[in-house]
Scaffold this active site. Structure first.
Site, mmCIF file in Angstrom:
data_model
loop_
_atom_site.group_PDB
_atom_site.id
_atom_site.type_symbol
_atom_site.label_atom_id
_atom_site.label_comp_id
_atom_site.label_asym_id
_atom_site.label_seq_id
_atom_site.Cartn_x
_atom_site.Cartn_y
_atom_site.Cartn_z
ATOM 1 N N SER A 112 -5.123 -8.158 1.462
ATOM 2 C CA SER A 112 -4.094 -7.738 0.506
ATOM 3 C C SER A 112 -2.689 -8.175 0.873
ATOM 4 O O SER A 112 -1.763 -7.989 0.071
ATOM 5 C CB SER A 112 -4.123 -6.216 0.334
ATOM 6 O OG SER A 112 -5.185 -5.838 -0.507
ATOM 7 N N LYS A 159 -0.773 -10.159 -1.623
ATOM 8 C CA LYS A 159 0.098 -9.616 -2.676
ATOM 9 C C LYS A 159 1.578 -9.844 -2.374
ATOM 10 O O LYS A 159 2.411 -9.761 -3.288
ATOM 11 C CB LYS A 159 -0.192 -8.131 -2.873
ATOM 12 C CG LYS A 159 -1.610 -7.873 -3.405
ATOM 13 C CD LYS A 159 -1.906 -6.399 -3.518
ATOM 14 C CE LYS A 159 -3.314 -6.204 -4.106
ATOM 15 N NZ LYS A 159 -4.273 -5.671 -3.147
ATOM 16 N N SER A 197 -1.119 -1.038 -3.434
ATOM 17 C CA SER A 197 -1.968 -2.213 -3.207
ATOM 18 C C SER A 197 -2.995 -2.371 -4.316
ATOM 19 O O SER A 197 -4.165 -2.720 -4.066
ATOM 20 C CB SER A 197 -2.662 -2.125 -1.842
ATOM 21 O OG SER A 197 -3.133 -3.390 -1.432
ATOM 22 N N LYS A 206 3.440 -5.118 4.352
ATOM 23 C CA LYS A 206 2.189 -4.954 3.601
ATOM 24 C C LYS A 206 0.993 -4.880 4.539
ATOM 25 O O LYS A 206 0.945 -5.574 5.558
ATOM 26 C CB LYS A 206 2.009 -6.150 2.647
ATOM 27 C CG LYS A 206 0.844 -5.996 1.675
ATOM 28 C CD LYS A 206 1.180 -4.999 0.589
ATOM 29 C CE LYS A 206 -0.017 -4.755 -0.333
ATOM 30 N NZ LYS A 206 -1.067 -3.939 0.343
#
Length: 410
Positions: A85, A88, A150, A252
């Site tokens: 993720s 992202k 997320s 993140k």
């Protein structure tokens, strides 16, 4: 014509080495006019070599100085890994760039399509945003759902809105990645679920984080939001560093079976910002502990100094054939350098300036380069720009200067 070097006194007061000024005509050495300040010596430990970084339980990791992009420590930093993720962050960068370009607006109503819901919604057993299927939400809200929670569904919906399809959006991701300098990355989707030919590296991801922080600070600021409520659902940011360290403001987390536990973190203490990337860790707790240890190590053994402020004159240079005889030179952005503690006095700033500046000169026009050297290596380099515009002089001024330019060249 030799440039007159007038460095910012407060930032360079500790430099005892000679200041080196370079022009295309050759090298000119001048003793620094700034004496060593009558201050207490730094602790003896600061004069010792930097100790090894902490042991990190991850397949790849890196600690990067945000000011310069220099790697302070790392292991397997150019090994391809699945970014999970953390992908992202690239999605956020593309959206911010397209917003800046006027292609989309943060008030656009983004549809949570059935495709986005089926691939990334609650029924997929992955992270999801909570936006209702076949209903719209403002782009900025949908993006926060992707960043904070997320949400895979939000990432897909945003990609469809910005580029029409996930495939078209992935093409944009790869184009922007190339601009950033991510030389060993390739993206196939906007969310980071495992897919063939979807990969990055610890170094590339740190560069991505650095670019988002620098280029799009508003988009970056969403990463420090700790909680976000969508409808009745309140979800927490998975980056536990946000609760542990008040200097951390991003970035993140990521996780799936192929990638392991990943975390891209960033913290700002004073003028110093560091970026950590831990890939393939063994658990959520381990990635958090290791990221915190890396950041603490970096802040303890390295320090950032602001050498020059943006828009302030650090040199003057003769200008020919202009309405003014002299140009004020400086940097367009603050020049910060990060060095091991105790090494500040060993910095050697230098300038490479064109021998002959001829009007007209535009404000902000690059006319040379400022470099900072430590232990024989360039650690920072910025364009030297004109801080004031100088128009072309009248006929007799140009004629007179032409004569003297010829005379000095003989």
């Amino acid at each position: 014509m030799k440039a007159r070097f007038t460095p910012r006194a407060a930032a360079l007061a500790a430099l005892t080495a000679a200041c080196l000024v370079t022009t295309t005509a050759g090298l000119v050495f001048a003793q620094s006019p700034v004496p060593r300040p009558a201050a207490a010596l730094p602790p003896a430990s600061d004069s010792l070599p930097v100790p090894p970084p902490p042991a990190i339980k991850a397949s790849a990791w890196v600690l990067m100085d945000a000011a310069s992009g220099n790697v302070l420590a790392g292991e397997n930093i150019d090994t391809r890994v699945e970014p999970a993720s953390i992908t992202k962050v690239m999605t956020s960068y593309v959206i911010a760039a397209e917003l800046k370009g006027g292609k989309v607006k943060d008030t656009d109503q983004v549809m949570m399509t059935e495709n986005a819901w089926r691939k990334g919604g609650a029924a997929t057993d992955g992270s999801y945003s909570g936006f209702e299927v076949n209903k719209t939400a403002p782009l900025v809200d949908m993006e926060k759902g992707m960043v904070v929670q997320s949400g895979n569904d939000a990432a897909i919906a945003l990609a469809e809105h910005v580029a029409g399809s996930e495939d078209a959006f992935a093409a944009l991701m790869n184009q922007y990645a190339a601009r950033i300098g991510m030389k060993n990355s390739h993206f196939m989707n906007p969310h980071g679920l495992s897919q063939e030919n979807h990969y990055s590296t610890a170094r590339d991801l740190a560069l991505l984080g650095r670019a988002l922080i620098h280029d799009f600070p508003v988009a970056y600021s969403y990463n420090k939001i700790k909680e976000l409520k969508v409808g009745p659902i309140l979800q927490s940011n998975r980056n536990r560093l946000l609760w542990r360290d008040p200097s951390v403001d991003g970035i993140k987390t990521g996780h799936h079976s192929g990638a392991g536990y990943c975390l891209m973190g960033s913290a700002l203490r004073g003028d110093q910002r560091l970026i950590s990337v831990v890939m393939g860790s063994t658990s959520d707790d381990q990635r958090t502990v290791d990221s915190q240890a890396l950041l603490n190590w970096g802040f303890r053994f390295y320090e950032t100094h602001r050498l020059y402020d943006a828009g302030k004159a650090i040199a003057k240079q003769k200008v020919w054939k202009g309405t003014a005889d002299e140009a004020q030179l400086g940097v367009a952005e603050p020049l910060l350098v990060t060095v091991p503690r105790g090494k500040y006095a060993q910095l050697k700033p230098s300038m490479d300036v064109s021998k002959t500046l001829v009007a007209p000169i535009k404000k902000g026009q690059a006319v040379g380069t400022v470099k900072v050297v430590l232990d024989g290596k360039v650690i920072a380099q910025r364009p030297l720009v004109a801080l004031n515009a100088i128009e072309e002089g009248g006929f007799f001024k140009r004629l007179w200067d032409e004569f003297w330019m010829w005379w000095e060249s003989e």
